[in-house]
Design an enzyme around this catalytic site. Structure first.
Site, mmCIF file in Angstrom:
data_model
loop_
_atom_site.group_PDB
_atom_site.id
_atom_site.type_symbol
_atom_site.label_atom_id
_atom_site.label_comp_id
_atom_site.label_asym_id
_atom_site.label_seq_id
_atom_site.Cartn_x
_atom_site.Cartn_y
_atom_site.Cartn_z
ATOM 1 N N SER A 1 -5.111 2.905 0.904
ATOM 2 C CA SER A 1 -3.934 3.765 0.869
ATOM 3 C C SER A 1 -3.054 3.428 -0.342
ATOM 4 C CB SER A 1 -3.168 3.663 2.191
ATOM 5 O OG SER A 1 -2.148 4.630 2.270
ATOM 6 N N HIS B 1 -2.004 10.458 5.280
ATOM 7 C CA HIS B 1 -3.373 10.887 4.973
ATOM 8 C C HIS B 1 -3.839 12.016 5.888
ATOM 9 C CE1 HIS B 1 -3.687 7.744 2.032
ATOM 10 N NE2 HIS B 1 -3.216 6.895 2.926
#
Length: 317
Positions: free
Chosen positions: A97, A201
């Protein structure tokens, strides 16, 4: 072959930057970054409580700063030059991430100030997107990944992190997560809410993509000086322009850390070192990459052991 990895949001804990700021030059470096991005990183990394550093706009730059400080202390990054100026060269770098921004900096795609500026914009944009609808993320413990993914989709949830070693993180609205808690996929022992401030996400982050693209357009990326593995699909990315494009798009797309680890294996990884605040990714590597040496940098006390490990597995510059 050494792979350096950088953790994502949720790895931060109160006071975790304190010992790192005592290293030579670290406090001055963090003060300069703080001024550049308008955020007191030293305060948040040493004195702020768990709720304060849970804030997406704070956590993300804090994690990148910690990753860069620990990489420099290890000898894997030089603030005076780029990745080529480091004392040791990893075989590959990757980040989970927001850790992808740390990894891109280690690879020489961005300099440290550009990276902190970009991650500050990223954190603010994602925090704003998260405020639109009350959303969150939960980890599934146990179960078959294919069965779990199908079940999540049935509930309208996104498998936002497919981490390998049997670990999947679901993301969506709080109502959808509550339904998951009551109706777990077959084989899943427990659903654990994560201390994050939104459904990262997923489609809920789509409003952040345009804002991040605008910030990225002002940057001039260099091509990676070492192998950069993208958590979009586990592929090695050869150009700085593509790395930057992927950094922008990934805020609204699932993290495929499982595919990153598959790529590490194909590249011949023999050791994984996780930058500060390490622990999560090395835990996954221990289960998914048997026989590979792992070490997590949590405090500067871990540096000597890390240096011994990398001496046997990293390419010397």
């Amino acid at each position: 072959m050494l792979v350096l990895v950088a953790p994502g949001q949720g790895a931060q804990t109160p006071g975790f930057l304190t010992d790192w700021l005592a290293l030579p030059g670290a406090a001055d470096r963090v003060a300069a970054w703080s001024e550049a991005i308008g955020l007191d990183l030293a305060h948040y990394g040493t004195k702020a409580d768990a709720d304060e550093i849970r804030d997406t706009a704070v956590a993300q730059p804090l994690l990148v700063a910690a990753g860069l400080l620990s990489a420099a202390a290890l000898g894997a990054y030089s603030f005076a030059a780029d990745a080529a100026g480091a004392d040791l060269v990893p075989g590959a770098v990757a980040g989970h991430s927001v850790g992808e921004i740390t990894a891109a900096t280690l690879a020489g795609v961005l300099d440290d100030t550009a990276a902190l500026t970009l991650v500050r914009r990223r954190g603010l944009a994602m925090a704003e997107a998260a405020a639109v609808t009350e959303t969150g993320m939960s980890a599934l413990l146990g179960g078959d990944p294919e069965v779990s993914v199908a079940h999540l989709e049935k509930l309208g949830l996104t498998p936002a992190n497919v981490n390998g070693a049997g670990q999947i993180v679901a993301a969506g609205t709080m109502e959808q997560l509550a339904a998951l808690n009551e109706d777990k996929p077959e084989g899943v022992r427990k659903v654990v809410p994560l201390k994050v401030a939104g459904a990262f996400h997923t489609r809920h982050m789509a409003p952040a993509v345009d804002k991040l693209a605008e910030a990225a357009a002002a940057l001039t990326p260099a091509d990676p000086a070492v192998t950069y593995v993208s958590n979009k699909d586990g592929q090695a990315v050869a150009t700085g322009a593509e790395v930057l494009d992927r950094l922008v798009g990934q805020v609204a797309n699932p993290v495929r850390w499982d595919l990153c680890m598959e790529t590490f294996a194909k590249l011949g990884v023999t050791a994984v070192v996780e930058l500060c605040p390490g622990g999560t990714l090395t835990g996954l590597a221990k289960r998914a990459l048997p026989g590979v040496k792992t070490l997590a940098l949590k405090t500067p006390a871990d540096l000597d052991a890390a240096r011994e490990l990398v001496a046997d597995h990293a390419q010397q510059a």
